[in-house]
Design a protein around this motif. Structure first.
Motif, PDB file in Angstrom:
ATOM      1  N   PHE A  39       0.858  -1.183   0.000  1.00  0.00           N
ATOM      2  CA  PHE A  39       0.000   0.000   0.000  1.00  0.00           C
ATOM      3  C   PHE A  39       0.893   1.231   0.000  1.00  0.00           C
ATOM      4  CE2 PHE A  39      -2.137  -3.491   2.013  1.00  0.00           C
ATOM      5  CZ  PHE A  39      -3.431  -3.437   1.531  1.00  0.00           C
ATOM      6  N   VAL A  40       0.718   2.107  -0.986  1.00  0.00           N
ATOM      7  CA  VAL A  40       1.574   3.277  -1.145  1.00  0.00           C
ATOM      8  C   VAL A  40       0.749   4.539  -0.910  1.00  0.00           C
ATOM      9  CG1 VAL A  40       3.099   4.521  -2.712  1.00  0.00           C
ATOM     10  CG2 VAL A  40       2.998   2.018  -2.796  1.00  0.00           C
ATOM     11  N   PHE A  41       1.222   5.400  -0.012  1.00  0.00           N
ATOM     12  CA  PHE A  41       0.542   6.648   0.330  1.00  0.00           C
ATOM     13  C   PHE A  41       1.415   7.834  -0.079  1.00  0.00           C
ATOM     14  CE2 PHE A  41      -0.784   3.330   3.242  1.00  0.00           C
ATOM     15  CZ  PHE A  41      -2.159   3.392   3.132  1.00  0.00           C
ATOM     16  N   ASN A  42       0.791   8.961  -0.374  1.00  0.00           N
ATOM     17  CA  ASN A  42       1.527  10.151  -0.819  1.00  0.00           C
ATOM     18  C   ASN A  42       2.419  10.734   0.262  1.00  0.00           C
ATOM     19  OD1 ASN A  42       0.479  10.113  -3.420  1.00  0.00           O
ATOM     20  ND2 ASN A  42      -1.308  11.299  -2.825  1.00  0.00           N
ATOM     21  N   GLU A  43       1.993  10.636   1.516  1.00  0.00           N
ATOM     22  CA  GLU A  43       2.745  11.250   2.599  1.00  0.00           C
ATOM     23  C   GLU A  43       2.981  10.262   3.740  1.00  0.00           C
ATOM     24  OE1 GLU A  43       0.832  14.808   3.939  1.00  0.00           O
ATOM     25  OE2 GLU A  43       0.580  15.574   1.906  1.00  0.00           O
ATOM     26  N   THR A  44       4.039  10.510   4.481  1.00  0.00           N
ATOM     27  CA  THR A  44       4.296   9.741   5.695  1.00  0.00           C
ATOM     28  C   THR A  44       3.337  10.203   6.777  1.00  0.00           C
ATOM     29  OG1 THR A  44       6.606   9.449   5.156  1.00  0.00           O
ATOM     30  CG2 THR A  44       6.032   9.275   7.473  1.00  0.00           C
ATOM     31  N   GLY A  45       2.827   9.258   7.545  1.00  0.00           N
ATOM     32  CA  GLY A  45       1.928   9.618   8.631  1.00  0.00           C
ATOM     33  C   GLY A  45       1.460   8.385   9.366  1.00  0.00           C
ATOM     34  N   PRO A  46       0.632   8.598  10.389  1.00  0.00           N
ATOM     35  CA  PRO A  46       0.085   7.457  11.116  1.00  0.00           C
ATOM     36  C   PRO A  46      -0.886   6.672  10.240  1.00  0.00           C
ATOM     37  CG  PRO A  46      -0.772   9.528  12.005  1.00  0.00           C
ATOM     38  CD  PRO A  46       0.201   9.867  10.933  1.00  0.00           C
ATOM     39  N   ARG A  47      -0.834   5.362  10.337  1.00  0.00           N
ATOM     40  CA  ARG A  47      -1.695   4.466   9.547  1.00  0.00           C
ATOM     41  C   ARG A  47      -2.370   3.483  10.488  1.00  0.00           C
ATOM     42  NH1 ARG A  47      -1.717   7.579   5.630  1.00  0.00           N
ATOM     43  NH2 ARG A  47       0.325   8.111   4.841  1.00  0.00           N
ATOM     44  N   SER A  48      -3.549   3.039  10.075  1.00  0.00           N
ATOM     45  CA  SER A  48      -4.231   1.992  10.831  1.00  0.00           C
ATOM     46  C   SER A  48      -4.849   1.006   9.848  1.00  0.00           C
ATOM     47  CB  SER A  48      -5.245   2.635  11.769  1.00  0.00           C
ATOM     48  OG  SER A  48      -6.544   2.332  11.476  1.00  0.00           O
ATOM     49  N   PHE A  49      -4.626  -0.267  10.119  1.00  0.00           N
ATOM     50  CA  PHE A  49      -5.149  -1.349   9.280  1.00  0.00           C
ATOM     51  C   PHE A  49      -5.904  -2.321  10.169  1.00  0.00           C
ATOM     52  CE2 PHE A  49      -2.557   0.515   6.218  1.00  0.00           C
ATOM     53  CZ  PHE A  49      -2.717  -0.102   4.987  1.00  0.00           C
ATOM     54  N   TRP A  50      -6.860  -3.036   9.568  1.00  0.00           N
ATOM     55  CA  TRP A  50      -7.601  -4.051  10.306  1.00  0.00           C
ATOM     56  C   TRP A  50      -7.714  -5.291   9.447  1.00  0.00           C
ATOM     57  CZ3 TRP A  50     -13.490  -2.560  10.634  1.00  0.00           C
ATOM     58  CH2 TRP A  50     -13.967  -2.290   9.369  1.00  0.00           C
ATOM     59  N   MET A  51      -8.275  -6.350  10.009  1.00  0.00           N
ATOM     60  CA  MET A  51      -8.308  -7.658   9.351  1.00  0.00           C
ATOM     61  C   MET A  51      -9.730  -8.094   8.999  1.00  0.00           C
ATOM     62  SD  MET A  51      -5.192  -8.667   9.121  1.00  0.00           S
ATOM     63  CE  MET A  51      -5.441 -10.407   8.845  1.00  0.00           C
ATOM     64  N   LYS A  52     -10.656  -7.145   8.858  1.00  0.00           N
ATOM     65  CA  LYS A  52     -12.058  -7.471   8.591  1.00  0.00           C
ATOM     66  C   LYS A  52     -12.180  -8.289   7.297  1.00  0.00           C
ATOM     67  CE  LYS A  52     -16.656  -5.805   8.773  1.00  0.00           C
ATOM     68  NZ  LYS A  52     -17.303  -6.358   9.902  1.00  0.00           N
ATOM     69  N   ASN A  53     -12.837  -9.437   7.411  1.00  0.00           N
ATOM     70  CA  ASN A  53     -13.122 -10.341   6.296  1.00  0.00           C
ATOM     71  C   ASN A  53     -11.892 -10.848   5.558  1.00  0.00           C
ATOM     72  OD1 ASN A  53     -15.900 -10.229   6.813  1.00  0.00           O
ATOM     73  ND2 ASN A  53     -16.085  -8.348   5.633  1.00  0.00           N
TER      74      ASN A  53
END
Length: 116
Positions: A39-53
């Motif tokens: 996953f590539v984002f334009n800026e550095t910052g805090p990220r949150s991911f989950w495992m739904k489904n």
């Protein structure tokens, strides 16, 4: 596809750039035909991911440019309405099969390179 190299290990990865594909992530997918999802984002910052489904456990690796900032190991799939979130900081997140990081001794601070 993009190849990602961490230490002496190379992973063939699907690259995700859009918000829609980021939200979908590995939902309902396994790793047939690729080793990871990047996953590539334009800026550095805090990220949150989950495992739904999701159908397989994942290692969620947070990367700031070329350096691993944190790893959430072997995150289990979640089929509930409220799923735990996994947090990190960076402009890139790599999801690999759960247990990969411990098996290959991938850790915080390791260098990450990208190539075609």
């Amino acid at each position: 596809m993009l190849n990602v190299k961490i230490n002496d290990n190379s992973f063939k990865c699907k690259v995700v750039h859009t918000d829609e594909k980021t939200q979908e992530g590995m939902m309902g997918k396994d790793f047939e035909g690729f080793d990871g999802m990047l996953f590539v984002f334009n800026e550095t910052g805090p990220r949150s991911f989950w495992m739904k489904n999701c159908i397989v456990p994942l290692d969620i690796i947070f990367i700031n440019r070329h350096k691993i900032t944190s790893i959430s190991h072997n995150c289990p799939p979640c089929y509930e309405e409220k799923c735990p979130s996994y947090f990190g900081n960076g402009n890139i997140v790599l999801e690999l099969q759960g247990g990969t990081c411990k098996l290959l001794c991938i850790k915080k601070g390791d260098q990450v390179d990208y190539y075609r």
